[in-house]
Design an enzyme around this catalytic site. Structure first.
Site: not given
Ligand SMILES: *Cc1c(COP(=O)(O)O)cnc(C)c1O
Length: 399
Positions: A140, A225, A254
């Site tokens: 994700f 990420d 986040k």
């Molecule tokens: C939440 C998340 C994203 C996307 O972040 P947004 O602020 O919702 O665009 C990307 N990578 C990971 C691993 C995430 O948990």
């Protein structure tokens, strides 16, 4: 207005792109949230780890209020008195020489991919527009078209093509598969140290280290990420720290915001980040003084309150206690720090009824990937609160 009235408004006027639990929150403080009817809940989702510091942390609130009363947005056409300090503090905290601020997580991962592509053309000598980025099944990385182009989740992509080319997918946790996918055109491997949205999937021990070695051997960038796993969530500052791995590019989001305001960033050293030239990339809101002031405070709170250490200690305790619940529903308890997934047997048909039962007992958790309950409370939680929650969770998992 009561709960149902708010829900009706959302259903009538809002896009139906989420399936929230029927609770309408009006306040939050630390690990607790309160709905419009005055019921209190322990937040075990933390807005997908965006509120690691706890709801409405007083120090981050103060930074927001102070900054908001002075200046909030300058655009990057001019400089502001927060951004330089944010860069410096982010560098001191992370060990990366430079960073590039964005807003959402998806944008930051996109930025990292752009950076890796440019590096491939300029430094590695990959023929123009032939660069490939290896990504993992179940990943994700956000909801933009390029990010869903890396996704293997049908729901996220099925009606939204055509997709961005240049991504190659391999099974998660499988180093040999990455090795096989590497070609002379490979710019980068993009990986989550733990796949949060996929259901808290923890890769085999040594996976990140093996990826690091593989990337070094083939002149490929390693992009982590850490939007969900970073900033204390898994019991270390970054989840890569568990294996003493330093990615070439790190993506944060986040909790970089403390939950107040979207802030994300891409981190790298000068030989990579220095490739980006004026005008090649940007964002109206990226690096604005309000975001920078909030992120500075959010980073300070993580360090001052030793939230990574707290996540390590209490995460281990919570995971042990969850694993000891004699439940015929539970297939596996897994995770690291305070990022914990409880996977239920699939024949039960999904975790949602369990999340509703938890809600009725004052605990907010959300199913992820249908069969997994994610327990990821704010990192400011204490043992007493966990001990309050455990019998309630036990009741739901054993009744
Ligand atoms: C939440 C998340 C994203 C996307 O972040 P947004 O602020 O919702 O665009 C990307 N990578 C990971 C691993 C995430 O948990």
């Amino acid at each position: 207005m009561d709960t149902n009235a708010y829900i009706e408004l959302e259903n009538k006027y809002g896009a139906n792109n989420y399936h929230p639990l029927d609770v309408v929150l009006a306040r939050g403080s630390g690990v607790w949230v309160e709905d419009v009817e005055g019921h209190r809940y322990l937040d075990c989702l933390s807005a997908y780890s965006a509120v690691n510091q706890g709801h409405v942390h007083p120090k981050i609130l103060a930074a927001l209020q102070e900054q908001a009363s002075r200046i909030t947005l300058t655009s990057r056409a001019f400089r502001n008195d927060q951004l330089g300090l944010f860069y410096q503090e982010l560098s001191q905290m992370s060990g990366y020489e430079m960073s590039l601020p964005m807003n959402s997580g998806a944008e930051a991962v996109e930025t990292a991919v752009k950076l890796a592509r440019k590096w491939a053309y300029v430094v590695k000598g990959v023929p123009r527009y032939q660069a490939e980025v290896i990504t993992c099944q179940g990943n994700f990385h956000g909801r933009t078209i390029s990010m869903i182009s890396t996704s293997t989740e049908p729901l996220y992509r099925q009606d939204f093509g055509p997709f961005t080319p240049g991504f190659v997918n391999v099974p998660y946790g499988d180093v040999a598969a990455v090795a096989q996918a590497i070609t002379p055109h490979t710019a980068a491997v993009l990986v989550e140290p733990i796949q949060g949205e996929a259901g808290v999937i923890v890769p085999p021990k040594g996976y990140l280290q093996a990826l690091r070695e593989l990337c070094d051997r083939h002149q490929v960038l390693m992009i982590a990420d850490e939007i969900q796993t970073g900033l204390g969530r898994t019991g270390r500052r970054f989840a890569c720290d568990h294996e003493q791995v330093r990615p070439d590019i790190m993506v944060l989001g986040k909790a970089l915001s403390g939950g107040f305001y979207p802030v994300s960033a891409v981190l790298a050293d000068r030989p990579i980040m220095g490739l980006i030239q004026a005008g090649e990339h940007g964002s109206t809101f990226g690096g604005n003084p309000l975001a920078a002031a909030i992120a500075r405070a959010a980073l300070r709170v993580l360090e001052e309150e030793k939230l990574a250490e707290n996540a390590a200690r209490l995460g281990e305790y919570l995971m042990e206690q969850l694993a000891e619940i004699p439940s015929r529903y539970v297939k596996e308890v897994r995770g690291k720090g305070l990022l914990i997934g409880v996977e239920l047997h699939h024949q039960l048909g999904g975790a949602r009824p369990f999340c509703m039962a938890l809600k009725a007992r004052g605990i907010l958790a959300k199913e992820t990937h249908q069969h997994v309950i994610r327990f990821a409370p704010p990192l400011v939680i204490d043992q007493q609160t966990i001990d309050w929650a455990l019998p309630r969770i036990r009741e739901v998992l054993t009744s």
